[in-house]
Design a protein around this motif. Structure first.
Motif, PDB file in Angstrom:
ATOM      1  N   TYR A  58    -113.833  51.749 -70.308  1.00 50.28           N
ATOM      2  CA  TYR A  58    -113.153  52.856 -70.893  1.00 50.28           C
ATOM      3  C   TYR A  58    -111.608  52.318 -69.673  1.00 50.28           C
ATOM      4  O   TYR A  58    -110.607  52.939 -70.466  1.00 50.28           O
ATOM      5  CB  TYR A  58    -113.610  54.813 -70.281  1.00 50.28           C
ATOM      6  CG  TYR A  58    -113.194  55.229 -70.173  1.00 50.28           C
ATOM      7  CD1 TYR A  58    -112.682  56.030 -71.636  1.00 50.28           C
ATOM      8  CD2 TYR A  58    -112.970  56.014 -69.399  1.00 50.28           C
ATOM      9  CE1 TYR A  58    -111.408  57.411 -71.945  1.00 50.28           C
ATOM     10  CE2 TYR A  58    -112.017  57.742 -69.232  1.00 50.28           C
ATOM     11  CZ  TYR A  58    -111.419  57.847 -70.076  1.00 50.28           C
ATOM     12  OH  TYR A  58    -110.804  58.824 -70.940  1.00 50.28           O
ATOM     13  N   ALA A  59    -111.959  52.687 -69.107  1.00 49.27           N
ATOM     14  CA  ALA A  59    -110.573  51.897 -68.305  1.00 49.27           C
ATOM     15  C   ALA A  59    -109.989  51.018 -68.722  1.00 49.27           C
ATOM     16  O   ALA A  59    -108.374  50.718 -68.535  1.00 49.27           O
ATOM     17  CB  ALA A  59    -110.956  51.155 -66.404  1.00 49.27           C
ATOM     18  N   GLU A  60    -110.451  49.998 -69.316  1.00 47.16           N
ATOM     19  CA  GLU A  60    -109.366  48.871 -69.435  1.00 47.16           C
ATOM     20  C   GLU A  60    -108.761  49.221 -71.820  1.00 47.16           C
ATOM     21  O   GLU A  60    -108.076  48.819 -71.943  1.00 47.16           O
ATOM     22  CB  GLU A  60    -110.117  47.386 -69.679  1.00 47.16           C
ATOM     23  CG  GLU A  60    -110.583  47.317 -68.561  1.00 47.16           C
ATOM     24  CD  GLU A  60    -110.945  45.756 -68.340  1.00 47.16           C
ATOM     25  OE1 GLU A  60    -111.330  45.238 -69.685  1.00 47.16           O
ATOM     26  OE2 GLU A  60    -111.659  45.178 -67.650  1.00 47.16           O
ATOM     27  N   GLU A  61    -109.836  50.115 -72.004  1.00 48.98           N
ATOM     28  CA  GLU A  61    -108.788  50.335 -73.351  1.00 48.98           C
ATOM     29  C   GLU A  61    -107.682  51.731 -72.507  1.00 48.98           C
ATOM     30  O   GLU A  61    -106.989  50.932 -73.181  1.00 48.98           O
ATOM     31  CB  GLU A  61    -110.217  51.354 -73.642  1.00 48.98           C
ATOM     32  CG  GLU A  61    -110.948  51.028 -75.085  1.00 48.98           C
ATOM     33  CD  GLU A  61    -111.991  51.355 -75.344  1.00 48.98           C
ATOM     34  OE1 GLU A  61    -112.838  51.271 -75.693  1.00 48.98           O
ATOM     35  OE2 GLU A  61    -112.436  52.864 -75.088  1.00 48.98           O
TER      36      GLU A  61
ATOM     37  N   THR B 137    -113.348  41.772 -62.757  1.00 52.12           N
ATOM     38  CA  THR B 137    -113.125  40.133 -63.161  1.00 52.12           C
ATOM     39  C   THR B 137    -111.706  40.461 -63.994  1.00 52.12           C
ATOM     40  O   THR B 137    -111.315  39.726 -64.175  1.00 52.12           O
ATOM     41  CB  THR B 137    -113.941  39.532 -63.626  1.00 52.12           C
ATOM     42  OG1 THR B 137    -113.763  39.989 -65.073  1.00 52.12           O
ATOM     43  CG2 THR B 137    -115.518  39.550 -63.358  1.00 52.12           C
ATOM     44  N   PHE B 138    -110.795  42.029 -64.155  1.00 51.71           N
ATOM     45  CA  PHE B 138    -109.844  41.895 -65.359  1.00 51.71           C
ATOM     46  C   PHE B 138    -108.564  40.739 -64.437  1.00 51.71           C
ATOM     47  O   PHE B 138    -108.059  40.364 -65.672  1.00 51.71           O
ATOM     48  CB  PHE B 138    -109.083  42.996 -64.916  1.00 51.71           C
ATOM     49  CG  PHE B 138    -108.420  42.977 -65.869  1.00 51.71           C
ATOM     50  CD1 PHE B 138    -108.113  43.365 -68.029  1.00 51.71           C
ATOM     51  CD2 PHE B 138    -107.098  43.089 -65.616  1.00 51.71           C
ATOM     52  CE1 PHE B 138    -107.212  43.391 -68.271  1.00 51.71           C
ATOM     53  CE2 PHE B 138    -105.625  43.420 -66.330  1.00 51.71           C
ATOM     54  CZ  PHE B 138    -105.799  43.471 -67.298  1.00 51.71           C
ATOM     55  N   GLY B 139    -108.166  40.532 -63.491  1.00 55.11           N
ATOM     56  CA  GLY B 139    -107.098  39.999 -62.920  1.00 55.11           C
ATOM     57  C   GLY B 139    -107.274  38.433 -62.892  1.00 55.11           C
ATOM     58  O   GLY B 139    -106.601  37.594 -63.297  1.00 55.11           O
ATOM     59  N   TYR B 140    -108.749  38.286 -63.467  1.00 59.10           N
ATOM     60  CA  TYR B 140    -108.805  36.471 -64.192  1.00 59.10           C
ATOM     61  C   TYR B 140    -108.910  36.298 -65.208  1.00 59.10           C
ATOM     62  O   TYR B 140    -109.380  35.330 -65.808  1.00 59.10           O
ATOM     63  CB  TYR B 140    -110.398  36.192 -62.832  1.00 59.10           C
ATOM     64  CG  TYR B 140    -110.100  36.515 -61.938  1.00 59.10           C
ATOM     65  CD1 TYR B 140    -109.196  36.141 -60.961  1.00 59.10           C
ATOM     66  CD2 TYR B 140    -111.106  37.561 -60.817  1.00 59.10           C
ATOM     67  CE1 TYR B 140    -108.823  37.010 -59.466  1.00 59.10           C
ATOM     68  CE2 TYR B 140    -110.812  38.175 -60.297  1.00 59.10           C
ATOM     69  CZ  TYR B 140    -110.519  37.852 -59.383  1.00 59.10           C
ATOM     70  OH  TYR B 140    -110.070  37.944 -58.132  1.00 59.10           O
ATOM     71  N   ARG B 141    -108.723  37.269 -65.883  1.00 58.01           N
ATOM     72  CA  ARG B 141    -108.810  37.269 -67.312  1.00 58.01           C
ATOM     73  C   ARG B 141    -107.949  38.012 -68.773  1.00 58.01           C
ATOM     74  O   ARG B 141    -107.814  38.763 -69.348  1.00 58.01           O
ATOM     75  CB  ARG B 141    -110.451  37.621 -68.219  1.00 58.01           C
ATOM     76  CG  ARG B 141    -111.157  38.853 -67.657  1.00 58.01           C
ATOM     77  CD  ARG B 141    -112.350  39.270 -68.378  1.00 58.01           C
ATOM     78  NE  ARG B 141    -112.644  39.986 -67.677  1.00 58.01           N
ATOM     79  CZ  ARG B 141    -112.680  41.463 -67.507  1.00 58.01           C
ATOM     80  NH1 ARG B 141    -111.971  42.513 -69.008  1.00 58.01           N
ATOM     81  NH2 ARG B 141    -112.910  42.828 -67.940  1.00 58.01           N
TER      82      ARG B 141
ATOM     83  N   TYR C 238    -102.179  40.230 -70.515  1.00 54.08           N
ATOM     84  CA  TYR C 238    -101.080  40.747 -71.071  1.00 54.08           C
ATOM     85  C   TYR C 238     -99.601  40.183 -70.448  1.00 54.08           C
ATOM     86  O   TYR C 238    -100.344  40.132 -68.489  1.00 54.08           O
ATOM     87  CB  TYR C 238    -100.862  42.497 -70.711  1.00 54.08           C
ATOM     88  CG  TYR C 238    -102.048  42.744 -71.044  1.00 54.08           C
ATOM     89  CD1 TYR C 238    -102.438  42.868 -72.409  1.00 54.08           C
ATOM     90  CD2 TYR C 238    -103.151  43.798 -70.360  1.00 54.08           C
ATOM     91  CE1 TYR C 238    -103.134  43.855 -73.176  1.00 54.08           C
ATOM     92  CE2 TYR C 238    -104.317  44.349 -71.419  1.00 54.08           C
ATOM     93  CZ  TYR C 238    -104.307  44.882 -72.870  1.00 54.08           C
ATOM     94  OH  TYR C 238    -105.171  45.165 -73.559  1.00 54.08           O
ATOM     95  N   PRO C 239     -98.866  39.092 -70.724  1.00 56.92           N
ATOM     96  CA  PRO C 239     -97.982  38.111 -69.753  1.00 56.92           C
ATOM     97  C   PRO C 239     -96.956  39.576 -69.730  1.00 56.92           C
ATOM     98  O   PRO C 239     -96.788  41.127 -69.592  1.00 56.92           O
ATOM     99  CB  PRO C 239     -96.795  38.153 -70.775  1.00 56.92           C
ATOM    100  CG  PRO C 239     -97.991  38.224 -72.568  1.00 56.92           C
ATOM    101  CD  PRO C 239     -99.019  39.132 -72.059  1.00 56.92           C
ATOM    102  N   GLY C 240     -96.956  39.376 -68.583  1.00 57.96           N
ATOM    103  CA  GLY C 240     -95.645  40.386 -67.185  1.00 57.96           C
ATOM    104  C   GLY C 240     -96.523  41.148 -66.645  1.00 57.96           C
ATOM    105  O   GLY C 240     -96.330  41.827 -65.632  1.00 57.96           O
ATOM    106  N   LEU C 241     -97.950  41.543 -66.920  1.00 51.78           N
ATOM    107  CA  LEU C 241     -98.653  42.610 -66.316  1.00 51.78           C
ATOM    108  C   LEU C 241     -99.006  42.138 -64.975  1.00 51.78           C
ATOM    109  O   LEU C 241     -99.402  40.691 -64.737  1.00 51.78           O
ATOM    110  CB  LEU C 241    -100.408  43.077 -67.239  1.00 51.78           C
ATOM    111  CG  LEU C 241    -101.068  44.502 -66.404  1.00 51.78           C
ATOM    112  CD1 LEU C 241     -99.931  45.370 -66.067  1.00 51.78           C
ATOM    113  CD2 LEU C 241    -102.750  44.549 -66.935  1.00 51.78           C
ATOM    114  N   GLN C 242     -98.650  42.679 -63.365  1.00 51.64           N
ATOM    115  CA  GLN C 242     -99.026  42.368 -62.333  1.00 51.64           C
ATOM    116  C   GLN C 242    -100.689  43.407 -62.137  1.00 51.64           C
ATOM    117  O   GLN C 242    -100.262  44.834 -62.698  1.00 51.64           O
ATOM    118  CB  GLN C 242     -97.708  42.685 -61.527  1.00 51.64           C
ATOM    119  CG  GLN C 242     -97.215  41.804 -61.442  1.00 51.64           C
ATOM    120  CD  GLN C 242     -96.908  40.408 -61.496  1.00 51.64           C
ATOM    121  OE1 GLN C 242     -97.300  40.233 -60.988  1.00 51.64           O
ATOM    122  NE2 GLN C 242     -96.305  40.341 -62.299  1.00 51.64           N
ATOM    123  N   VAL C 243    -101.774  42.466 -61.851  1.00 48.68           N
ATOM    124  CA  VAL C 243    -102.669  42.989 -60.726  1.00 48.68           C
ATOM    125  C   VAL C 243    -102.606  43.470 -59.650  1.00 48.68           C
ATOM    126  O   VAL C 243    -102.856  42.245 -58.955  1.00 48.68           O
ATOM    127  CB  VAL C 243    -103.632  42.533 -61.532  1.00 48.68           C
ATOM    128  CG1 VAL C 243    -105.450  42.980 -61.162  1.00 48.68           C
ATOM    129  CG2 VAL C 243    -102.864  42.178 -63.246  1.00 48.68           C
TER     130      VAL C 243
END
Length: 282
Positions: free
Chosen positions: A71-74, A96-100, A103-108
Motif C-alpha cells: 500500500y505504501a509503495e502504491e 529495502t525500497f532504497g536499494y531497489r 524512480y530516476p530522481g527520487l531521493q529516499v
C-alpha cells in the motif's frame, strides 16, 4: 569492532516480510531484497518464522505487514507520477525500497534510531548490498535531535513536497511525539502525504481479539518497545484535520484489495489493524 544490536521489532517485521517471499503463493508484495538483507545471520530464525495455518493471528499479522508495504509503495508511485521527488521512511527498520528504487530522481531518506541505522548498515555491508547515491540514512534520536534539522542536513528540501511512509511506528509513540511528527508532515507543501498504520484500542475489540492483543502487548513490553497509543477511526480522523484527502482501510477493505480469490486463506484478520493515507492536495 562492537556489533550493533538489532531492534527486535524491526527484525520481526523483516523476518515476516522475508518469509512471505519464500512461503506464500502468490506473493502479494514482491521484495527481492527482503531475504538477502537478512543474510546468513538470520537464516535459521527466518526458517523458524511462524507461518502455519493453525496460527491464524500470526498468519494474519504477516498478511497485514506485506499489505501495508505494498500500500505504501502504491501510494508512492502515485506521488511520483504527480511530481513528488522525495520519499521519507520514518522508522525505516530493514525496509529495502532504497536499494531497489526504480524512480530516476527520487531521493529516499531513511529515518530511524542511530542504533537501528548502525545495525542495518552492518547488514548491508555484510551482505554486499550497495547503497545508491539516492538513498540517505538519517539517524535521529528523537529525545535529543530534531527531525527537521537532521533531514535537512541529509539533503531533504522542506520547501518541496514529499511522500512519507510511517509504518509500524504509531502504536509505540507517545501522543506528544505522534503529534509533533504529524505536524511536521502537515507543514510540507501541497502534494505531500503520508501512509501509516495504526491499531484500534483494546476496548473496542471482541473478546478473542483482546486476548491476542494482550499476548502481543506482553511480548513487545518484554522486548523494551511497549505499545503506547491506539485510535479509533473517528479519533484518527480528528488528528488528521490538516489533510484534505484521507483513505482509512479496515480488514475487510484490505482483504478485498489484496487477498481476494486466494485458496490458501492468507489474509488479514481481526478488527484492530488499520491502514491509512492522508494527503494535502491544496
Amino acid at each position: 569492532m562492537h556489533e550493533a544490536q538489532p531492534s527486535r521489532t524491526a527484525l520481526r517485521v523483516a523476518l515476516r516480510r522475508a518469509a512471505h517471499q519464500l512461503f506464500d503463493t502468490p506473493v502479494v508484495f514482491e521484495d527481492p531484497m527482503a531475504v538477502p538483507i537478512l543474510g546468513s545471520a538470520y537464516a535459521a530464525e527466518l526458517e523458524r518464522t511462524p507461518r502455519r495455518s493453525d496460527r491464524p493471528y500470526s498468519t494474519g499479522l504477516r498478511a497485514f505487514l506485506v499489505a501495508r508495504s505494498r500500500y505504501a509503495e502504491e501510494n508512492l508511485r502515485s506521488a511520483v507520477e504527480s511530481g513528488v521527488r522525495q520519499y521519507v521512511l520514518l522508522g525505516a527498520g530493514l525496509d529495502t525500497f532504497g536499494y531497489r528504487n526504480p524512480y530516476p530522481g527520487l531521493q529516499v531518506f531513511e529515518v530511524d534510531h542511530p542504533a537501528t541505522q548502525a545495525w542495518k548498515q552492518e547488514l548491508l555491508t555484510r551482505n554486499n548490498i550497495p547503497v545508491p547515491a539516492s538513498t540517505h540514512h538519517v539517524p535521529v534520536d528523537f529525545e535529543r535531535q530534531s527531525l527537521t534539522v537532521e533531514l535537512q542536513h541529509s539533503g531533504f528540501d522542506p520547501n518541496r513536497p514529499a511522500c512519507f511512509a510511517w509504518l509500524g511506528v504509531v502504536p509505540y509513540l507517545t501522543p506528544e511525539a505522534f503529534r509533533a511528527t504529524l505536524g511536521f508532515i502537515a507543514e510540507r507543501p501541497a502534494g505531500s502525504g503520508v501512509t501509516l498504520d495504526y491499531a484500534q484500542p483494546r476496548s473496542v475489540l471482541p473478546f478473542h481479539e483482546q486476548l491476542a492483543h494482550d499476548s502481543i502487548a506482553s511480548r513487545v513490553q518484554l522486548s523494551g518497545e511497549p505499545f503506547r497509543q491506539f485510535f479509533t477511526p473517528e479519533e484518527m480522523a480528528h488528528e488528521l484535520s490538516a489533510f484534505n484527502r484521507i483513505e482509512d482501510l479496515g480488514t475487510a477493505e484490505i482483504n478485498a484489495r489484496y487477498f481476494s480469490n486466494r485458496s490458501d486463506g492468507f489474509e488479514t484478520i481481526g478488527k484492530a489493524p488499520r491502514l491509512l493515507s492522508a494527503w494535502k492536495d491544496r
